[in-house]
Scaffold this active site. Sequence first.
Site, PDB file in Angstrom:
ATOM      1  N   ASP A  85     -60.371 -77.709 102.136  1.00  0.00           N
ATOM      2  CA  ASP A  85     -59.982 -76.582 101.286  1.00  0.00           C
ATOM      3  C   ASP A  85     -58.463 -76.433 101.217  1.00  0.00           C
ATOM      4  O   ASP A  85     -57.942 -75.685 100.396  1.00  0.00           O
ATOM      5  CB  ASP A  85     -60.564 -75.266 101.826  1.00  0.00           C
ATOM      6  N   ASP A  92     -65.653 -67.756  98.981  1.00  0.00           N
ATOM      7  CA  ASP A  92     -66.765 -68.424  99.660  1.00  0.00           C
ATOM      8  C   ASP A  92     -67.912 -67.447  99.801  1.00  0.00           C
ATOM      9  O   ASP A  92     -67.721 -66.262  99.616  1.00  0.00           O
ATOM     10  CB  ASP A  92     -66.354 -68.684 101.122  1.00  0.00           C
ATOM     11  N   ASP A  99     -62.246 -72.358 104.220  1.00  0.00           N
ATOM     12  CA  ASP A  99     -62.278 -72.473 105.673  1.00  0.00           C
ATOM     13  C   ASP A  99     -62.198 -73.914 106.155  1.00  0.00           C
ATOM     14  O   ASP A  99     -61.721 -74.192 107.228  1.00  0.00           O
ATOM     15  CB  ASP A  99     -63.531 -71.793 106.254  1.00  0.00           C
TER      16      ASP A  99
HETATM   17  P1  ATP Z   1     -69.795 -71.328 101.568  1.00  0.00           P
HETATM   18  O1  ATP Z   1     -69.084 -72.385 100.838  1.00  0.00           O
HETATM   19  O2  ATP Z   1     -70.479 -70.364 100.707  1.00  0.00           O
HETATM   20  O3  ATP Z   1     -69.019 -70.667 102.636  1.00  0.00           O
HETATM   21  P2  ATP Z   1     -70.750 -73.064 103.446  1.00  0.00           P
HETATM   22  O4  ATP Z   1     -69.341 -73.056 103.892  1.00  0.00           O
HETATM   23  O5  ATP Z   1     -71.765 -72.847 104.480  1.00  0.00           O
HETATM   24  O6  ATP Z   1     -70.975 -72.056 102.282  1.00  0.00           O
HETATM   25  P3  ATP Z   1     -70.820 -75.753 103.446  1.00  0.00           P
HETATM   26  O7  ATP Z   1     -70.376 -75.568 104.841  1.00  0.00           O
HETATM   27  O8  ATP Z   1     -70.039 -76.598 102.521  1.00  0.00           O
HETATM   28  O9  ATP Z   1     -71.007 -74.390 102.742  1.00  0.00           O
HETATM   29  O10 ATP Z   1     -72.315 -76.239 103.524  1.00  0.00           O
HETATM   30  C1  ATP Z   1     -72.950 -76.708 102.401  1.00  0.00           C
HETATM   31  C2  ATP Z   1     -74.346 -77.142 102.722  1.00  0.00           C
HETATM   32  O11 ATP Z   1     -74.320 -78.170 103.708  1.00  0.00           O
HETATM   33  C3  ATP Z   1     -75.210 -76.052 103.299  1.00  0.00           C
HETATM   34  O12 ATP Z   1     -75.873 -75.330 102.297  1.00  0.00           O
HETATM   35  C4  ATP Z   1     -76.196 -76.807 104.156  1.00  0.00           C
HETATM   36  O13 ATP Z   1     -77.274 -77.262 103.353  1.00  0.00           O
HETATM   37  C5  ATP Z   1     -75.410 -78.019 104.603  1.00  0.00           C
HETATM   38  N1  ATP Z   1     -74.861 -77.823 105.950  1.00  0.00           N
HETATM   39  C6  ATP Z   1     -74.132 -76.796 106.398  1.00  0.00           C
HETATM   40  N2  ATP Z   1     -73.786 -76.968 107.675  1.00  0.00           N
HETATM   41  C7  ATP Z   1     -74.317 -78.141 108.061  1.00  0.00           C
HETATM   42  C8  ATP Z   1     -74.301 -78.891 109.274  1.00  0.00           C
HETATM   43  N3  ATP Z   1     -73.659 -78.469 110.358  1.00  0.00           N
HETATM   44  N4  ATP Z   1     -74.950 -80.063 109.298  1.00  0.00           N
HETATM   45  C9  ATP Z   1     -75.586 -80.513 108.204  1.00  0.00           C
HETATM   46  N5  ATP Z   1     -75.641 -79.876 107.055  1.00  0.00           N
HETATM   47  C10 ATP Z   1     -75.010 -78.691 106.965  1.00  0.00           C
END
Ligand code: ATP
Length: 925
Positions: A672, A346, A668
């Site tokens: 996943d 990630d 996480d």
């Molecule tokens: P990685 O996979 O690298 O750890 P991440 O876990 O933050 O990144 P996601 O949590 O899947 O990735 O988030 C993907 C996208 O969703 C983010 O880039 C953001 O644009 C959007 N996002 C993240 N958190 C929120 C939230 N709480 N509410 C709305 N949109 C969100």
Amino acid sequence: MEIFQKSIEEILNGFQVDVSRGLNDVQVLENEKKYGKNQFSPSEKVSIIKKILEALKEPMIFILLIAALITIGMNLYKYFQGLHAEFTESIGILIAIGLSVGINIIMEGRSQKAFDTLNSINEDIKVKVLRNGDIQYIHKKDVVIGDIVKIDTGDKVPADGRLIDTLQLKVDESMLTGESAPVDKDSDIIIKEPKTSLSERKNMVFAGTFVTYGQGTIVVTSIGDKTEMGNIAEELKSTETKSTPLQEKLDKLAKSISLLGIIAAGLIFSYELFKIYTSNSLSFDTIQNAFMTSIALIVAAVPEGLPTVVAITLALNIIKMAGSNALVRKLVACETIGSINVICSDKTGTLTKNQMTVIDIWNNGDLLNPSDLKSRFMIENFTINSTADINIQENSVKFIGNPTECALLKAFSETDCSREPAQCSNYSSSGTICEAKCRDYVSDGNNEVAVDYTDIRNAAEVIYQYPFSSEKKSMTTVTKEDGIYNVYTKGSPEKVISLCDKIIINDEVQDFTDELKEKINNEIIKLQKQAKRILGFSHRNIDEVKGEWNKIQNKLEDSMIFDGFVSIADPLRDDVYDAIEKCKSSGINIKMLTGDNIVTATSIAKQLNMVNEDSIIVEAQQIDEMSDEELLKILDKIVVIARSKPLTKMRIVNLLKKTGNVVAVTGDGINDAPALKNADVGIAMGITGTEVSKEASDIILLDDSFSTIVKAVEWGRGIYENFQRFIQFQLTVNLIAVVTVIVCEILGKELPFTTIQLLWVNLIMDGPPALSLGLEALREHLMEKEPVKRDANIITGHMLSRIIVNGIFIIIMMMLLINNNILGGNAQQQNAIIFTSFVLFQLFNAFNSRELEDESIFKNLLKNKAMLLMIGLTFILQIIITQFGGEIFRTVPLSLTMWLKVIGYTFTVVIFSELIRFFRRTFSF
Ligand code: ATP
């Protein structure tokens, strides 16, 4: 009346808890005193007698026991016949059995303790509770009856409880009911029937189950042993202690060597009998001697301690790994992690610090500082369309929940509205918060008090919430105000922009034209190139809503008004750059699978030096369109997959595994879990990870950091090398003991060792000195080598040649002693010299076993203190045995000169081995 039949009020009144404030400190103490802690009572300890009986069942101990009984029987017979009876041997064997059993029990105790510690860390989940009117995180064991607990998607339910409110809550109760489909929960359901089955108690949740969707609040009704899970406590999952493949391989190795030892001993016994028969010396004594020697030879040849040493090494090492923030949940991961050659990682929190801060806000046509934000729509989106919380104590600010949302709450706390309501500008069509509105939010009506995000949240009537998910990359909350529904959506900018056809610029709602979209996109790309994460915001007002909430999300998120976006910075972790370099030098490929946007992801990958001219950077959607064959062609070169979804992760892991890679994957989120389960090593995040992902993982990173994975790889490789070290040591002793005895037989020499002497050697070979080799410190070269192939033989060619060459050297030296009395001892001393030399050869050779490559053993000589201590102690014991062992060990005291001679003579094995190492280093053969 059963608890699930009661109404929420009845239960809350019963526990005297105020639902808006939770328990106070006094009540918490009282309830803990009255009902106990939220943990299971420890299982009953196995008695020492039971442990001893269990240890006596070990085949080797059993053989020794039989041998002791036979010799005792024979000597008793002799005694009663008035003949000379000799019990020293039998007593010696009994002492050897006692020592062996003792060591075994102590070692097993240590490893059990290691697992108990791990289980308790594993069990320790953080729980979000409402106490004294504040939301806070506490340890699961500190949850008391009557606590108000918030549960969210991905959480493990900490105790049994009655639901007070629910938002689309679904719970996986398969561990309790066997039912695999998640169960819909609803706090409003009233159950009349007292015999309602567990799976039908929809107004309750149970400890140990997982929230797969939505949110809820419970009042805790049962804890610890009293929970439904407590009733089936023995079936509870804990750290898996079943054998690992390598352990099984080593067990097999030990068995094959044992078989060879038993055959050799059998042959020697037959040959002795033949000699006795042909020399007409048949007597009780001669047969007993032949029998005892064979038994002792079996004991010396059989590496029965190997499995114990392997198990204890694993146990001790996983405790050390936990100290380095890698919590091993499945023993097998300890060794597999050492041979991984791909890490699918990630980004957020693993490569970056997960300390998100809103840097810029684009609103109303301008890029602003957070403190200048006045848009009511954005502020409500920040504060209401969120499940995060901030707990502001006197000197510390604690973020609770999704870090992106925490960053928004923090940004809100910096706005004017938050600080001084009176300074807010007047209401305008852009939705700027007006002074009156700000004051409305303050629950106590005092406009001197800064508006807190909870004031805004509490003032809003939330009708429905569509939680954030990595697949949708957005989240929506619907509130109702003066009969109008406000729909707030936040999410990835592409997603949010695609939902909007209007935009607010200069306080005016305008058409969101393609031209405007392009302009906004260019602004966004500029910020993404600085590795910032962008989140878009939109809203919509609707008079009337038709249809079931869970089916109309798409309809609600349509024709929305674009309010703006924020850019969020999340700095790289300090040690991640070096960790990635380490991976590169150790043959491990890294792929960043991130939910983030391609521009942000690329920028981060570049900062981390992950990208070269061959690298391919893609979006998940691009590879979704490829067939497996097409994807396989470029898979090796892919370093970044942006906008990656859990399914993408799963597919990549499976393909990598199919092509022979050993894959570690980090995750996480709740979705996943399948990829974590499928990977060779599933790695979950201890801080930000959902409990579901932790449950599916093999290793939990307590600090969420990528460099901890690299440390774990180093540990895995170190453990493997340590196994190799004591295998090398043990096998050399086996070889020497058996071959020396056989050669003596062939040369017609008297057997060089007595049973008791061999039992002492066995203790060195299988006991603490060998174990201490398993604690060797990690070598620097570990991360400069390619990973060991999963199916590689643990005894490498190099090791085998060292076992044979050193073994032959010692055998020749022993034969020179036995046959040629090379040290010139007198006949009386001869036995003591041979025995002492044999033991010292092993002790010196233990140092040779410490280095697996051609490095000098002196380079890391002082690194393993435990080994030095053990060998030192064994040496002192050997001096005592030789000087005072007398009749029992068949030794006589040696003079200082003779001791020096013996030490010098046996030290030659170190010089010999060093010379070979030197030549190999110099001429690299
Ligand atoms: P990685 O996979 O690298 O750890 P991440 O876990 O933050 O990144 P996601 O949590 O899947 O990735 O988030 C993907 C996208 O969703 C983010 O880039 C953001 O644009 C959007 N996002 C993240 N958190 C929120 C939230 N709480 N509410 C709305 N949109 C969100």
